[in-house]
Design a protein around this motif. Structure first.
Motif, PDB file in Angstrom:
ATOM      1  N   ALA A 101       6.113  32.409 -15.382  1.00 30.18           N
ATOM      2  CA  ALA A 101       7.027  33.283 -14.634  1.00 30.18           C
ATOM      3  C   ALA A 101       6.250  34.368 -13.907  1.00 30.18           C
ATOM      4  O   ALA A 101       6.567  34.726 -12.764  1.00 30.18           O
ATOM      5  N   GLU A 102       5.192  34.860 -14.548  1.00 30.48           N
ATOM      6  CA  GLU A 102       4.353  35.901 -13.937  1.00 30.48           C
ATOM      7  C   GLU A 102       3.676  35.364 -12.673  1.00 30.48           C
ATOM      8  O   GLU A 102       3.658  36.040 -11.634  1.00 30.48           O
ATOM      9  N   GLU A 103       3.165  34.128 -12.766  1.00 28.77           N
ATOM     10  CA  GLU A 103       2.515  33.519 -11.597  1.00 28.77           C
ATOM     11  C   GLU A 103       3.504  33.327 -10.444  1.00 28.77           C
ATOM     12  O   GLU A 103       3.194  33.603  -9.284  1.00 28.77           O
ATOM     13  N   ARG A 104       4.722  32.874 -10.777  1.00 30.24           N
ATOM     14  CA  ARG A 104       5.735  32.668  -9.726  1.00 30.24           C
ATOM     15  C   ARG A 104       6.149  33.989  -9.078  1.00 30.24           C
ATOM     16  O   ARG A 104       6.368  34.066  -7.869  1.00 30.24           O
ATOM     17  N   LEU A 105       6.206  35.027  -9.884  1.00 27.81           N
ATOM     18  CA  LEU A 105       6.593  36.341  -9.362  1.00 27.81           C
ATOM     19  C   LEU A 105       5.491  36.913  -8.476  1.00 27.81           C
ATOM     20  O   LEU A 105       5.765  37.506  -7.423  1.00 27.81           O
ATOM     21  N   LEU A 106       4.230  36.688  -8.874  1.00 25.58           N
ATOM     22  CA  LEU A 106       3.105  37.152  -8.053  1.00 25.58           C
ATOM     23  C   LEU A 106       3.071  36.410  -6.713  1.00 25.58           C
ATOM     24  O   LEU A 106       2.711  36.983  -5.684  1.00 25.58           O
ATOM     25  N   ASP A 107       3.465  35.121  -6.750  1.00 21.76           N
ATOM     26  CA  ASP A 107       3.541  34.353  -5.490  1.00 21.76           C
ATOM     27  C   ASP A 107       4.580  34.955  -4.543  1.00 21.76           C
ATOM     28  O   ASP A 107       4.414  34.933  -3.324  1.00 21.76           O
ATOM     29  N   THR A 118      -6.528  41.529  -4.928  1.00 28.14           N
ATOM     30  CA  THR A 118      -5.217  42.150  -4.722  1.00 28.14           C
ATOM     31  C   THR A 118      -4.203  41.574  -5.713  1.00 28.14           C
ATOM     32  O   THR A 118      -3.382  42.296  -6.284  1.00 28.14           O
ATOM     33  N   ARG A 119      -4.292  40.249  -5.930  1.00 26.57           N
ATOM     34  CA  ARG A 119      -3.368  39.578  -6.857  1.00 26.57           C
ATOM     35  C   ARG A 119      -3.547  40.115  -8.283  1.00 26.57           C
ATOM     36  O   ARG A 119      -2.566  40.376  -8.986  1.00 26.57           O
ATOM     37  N   GLU A 120      -4.817  40.285  -8.700  1.00 25.94           N
ATOM     38  CA  GLU A 120      -5.085  40.792 -10.059  1.00 25.94           C
ATOM     39  C   GLU A 120      -4.605  42.233 -10.211  1.00 25.94           C
ATOM     40  O   GLU A 120      -4.130  42.634 -11.267  1.00 25.94           O
ATOM     41  N   LYS A 121      -4.736  43.009  -9.120  1.00 27.48           N
ATOM     42  CA  LYS A 121      -4.269  44.400  -9.150  1.00 27.48           C
ATOM     43  C   LYS A 121      -2.742  44.427  -9.300  1.00 27.48           C
ATOM     44  O   LYS A 121      -2.198  45.206 -10.074  1.00 27.48           O
ATOM     45  N   LEU A 122      -2.073  43.525  -8.558  1.00 23.77           N
ATOM     46  CA  LEU A 122      -0.613  43.424  -8.671  1.00 23.77           C
ATOM     47  C   LEU A 122      -0.202  42.982 -10.074  1.00 23.77           C
ATOM     48  O   LEU A 122       0.791  43.456 -10.626  1.00 23.77           O
ATOM     49  N   GLU A 138      12.839  38.344 -15.826  1.00 23.56           N
ATOM     50  CA  GLU A 138      13.639  37.797 -16.929  1.00 23.56           C
ATOM     51  C   GLU A 138      14.254  36.454 -16.548  1.00 23.56           C
ATOM     52  O   GLU A 138      14.256  35.510 -17.330  1.00 23.56           O
ATOM     53  N   TYR A 139      14.772  36.369 -15.318  1.00 26.83           N
ATOM     54  CA  TYR A 139      15.403  35.129 -14.855  1.00 26.83           C
ATOM     55  C   TYR A 139      14.378  33.989 -14.801  1.00 26.83           C
ATOM     56  O   TYR A 139      14.646  32.872 -15.253  1.00 26.83           O
ATOM     57  N   LEU A 140      13.202  34.298 -14.254  1.00 20.55           N
ATOM     58  CA  LEU A 140      12.161  33.264 -14.121  1.00 20.55           C
ATOM     59  C   LEU A 140      11.643  32.816 -15.484  1.00 20.55           C
ATOM     60  O   LEU A 140      11.323  31.638 -15.679  1.00 20.55           O
TER      61      LEU A 140
END
Length: 470
Positions: free
Chosen positions: A142-148, A181-185, A250-252
């Protein structure tokens, strides 16, 4: 194979097949006061279930559970013993009133519905266990999808046409910058700094066109899983919706959990658990004992016994998850048997409940123990509740004796409802304190025998008032 108990006392992980009947009784003692005979009976039944699992399959198939009838007034611990036993063994447990089947066709339900309900409970149990297993992976996905969504992946630069496939200079640096940038996010997301930001995600629509199923069977008897059928008929429609990052996360997570769980495996495990470890508590069995009266709502009492009989004997029930055998489900029946007696049940049903245990009415000493000894005793519950308001309750031993004495007297003078009377008495004793608690923040309140008498004496003296209030 050792099966481990979830969340046992002191968080010790006790192997279920190592629990002796004495240890099972000792575990039950932490929650239920007295009733040694009933605890011994259920402990032996549970141990026999473990012994059966160690036998050769051919012999194990022949050994049926020794079902139990608990005889005793209300409020003495019949249901609690069965419920705690199920929790101790992580078994699917269902409590059902036998009297609810006496008016089938009016407001009652088909007797087989108890097995279907037990399967539903087992499905939920196994699914929860599987959710725990996949929760970490679901959170990462879910974290990966949200970062995308927060930072769409950068499109790779096209190779130079004259460079023979050589990557354009600077594209590697661009990828590294994107990764940083992704890791910072990711770090900001984990720290909750992005919770208020809005993102747009695709969510599944839950609304479907209305339709009717016309059948001469009840929906629960139809071999159709409507929930599974709907998406196939109408397709899984989605729509875009804006929500905060915290809500989207939460949804993801929920979506990923559903994706990671194999529901076919969950169903197989749940049915197996019902067939080999299920416990059904048949309450108010005395209400269906006795011969037919010939008229009125109880006309079907003997008919209900005959409907229950095949399920207790061992039959195959059709559920929407598949066929379920009831041969090795443990049935614990209970009733006060004030008017009728176990011998009033039809002989075939009596024979399926070979163990009879009588539970004793509670004494004043039992009431005092119930107030203080169990792991979640009433005194601990009320103390914890009022501590949330900053009020510290302190009960003296004399005050608890007084509460027990009043509960015992009211039970003798009116209807005997056992330990449930303590709830009524305690609510009356703490009525003023509970009401004023927000204004008494930081205070310590001592409850002594005089205070208990002050709150209860007038009510107990007036028999008519006592019947209404206590």
């Amino acid at each position: 194979m050792a099966i481990y108990l979830p969340g046992t006392v002191d968080e010790e992980r006790i192997a279920l097949d190592e629990l002796t009947p004495r240890e099972i009784v000792s575990e039950l003692d932490k929650y239920v006061v007295g009733q040694k005979a009933a605890k011994r009976a259920v402990a032996i039944a549970l141990r026999n279930r473990m012994r059966r699992q160690k036998l050769a399959p051919e012999l194990a198939e022949e050994i049926i559970p020794k079902n139990i009838i608990m005889i005793g007034p209300t409020g003495v611990g019949k249901t609690e013993i069965a419920r705690r036993l199920a929790k101790l063994t992580n078994s699917p447990f269902l409590k059902v009133e036998a009297s609810k089947f006496t008016e089938v066709g009016y407001v009652g339900r088909d007797v087989e519905s108890m097995i279907r309900d037990l399967v539903e409970i087992a499905i939920d149990m196994v699914r929860e266990e599987k959710l725990e297993d996949v929760s970490d992976k679901a959170e990462l996905n879910a974290e990966e999808r949200l970062l995308d969504l927060l930072l769409p992946p950068s499109s790779p630069s096209r190779p130079a046409e004259s460079g023979g496939g050589v990557v354009i200079e600077g594209s590697t640096g661009l990828a590294e910058s994107h990764s940083r940038t992704r890791e910072k996010l990711r770090q900001q997301l984990r720290e909750g700094k992005l919770d208020g930001r809005m993102v747009e995600i695709e969510v599944r629509e839950k609304s479907f066109p209305s339709f009717e199923i016309i059948s001469n069977q009840g929906v629960e008897e139809m071999d159709v899983n409507v929930k599974d059928m709907l998406p196939n008929i109408f397709g899984q429609r989605t729509k875009k919706r804006k929500m905060k990052v915290s809500e989207a996360f939460e949804y993801l997570i929920q979506e990923e959990e559903q994706r990671l769980i194999d529901m076919d495996q969950v169903t197989r495990m749940a049915i197996d658990r019902v067939e080999n470890a299920g416990i059904i508590f048949l309450d108010e069995i005395d209400k269906i004992a006795g011969r037919e009266s010939g008229h009125g709502p109880d006309v079907s009492r003997e008919g209900v016994q005959r409907d229950i009989l095949p399920i207790v004997e061992g039959t195959t029930v059709n559920s929407r998850y598949g066929m379920v055998r009831t041969d090795h489900i443990l049935f614990i029946a209970a009733g006060a048997f004030h008017v009728s007696k176990p011998s009033d049940l039809i002989p075939e049903l009596q024979g399926r409940f070979p163990i009879r245990v009588e539970l004793q009415s509670l004494t004043m000493e039992d009431f005092i123990k119930i107030l203080t000894e169990p792991k979640s005793s009433l005194v601990k519950q009320y103390t914890a509740l009022l501590e949330t308001e900053g009020v510290k309750l302190d009960f003296t031993s004399e005050s608890l004796e007084e509460v027990a004495r009043f509960a015992f007297r009211v039970n003798e003078g009116t209807e005997n409802i056992g330990a449930r009377r303590l709830h009524t008495i305690m609510e009356r004793v703490l009525d003023e304190i509970s009401f004023d608690a927000p204004e008494r923040k930081g205070q310590q309140v001592n409850i002594d025998a005089d205070y208990v008498r002050k709150m209860l004496t007038d009510i107990v003296k007036d028999q008519d008032l006592s019947r209404y209030i206590l």
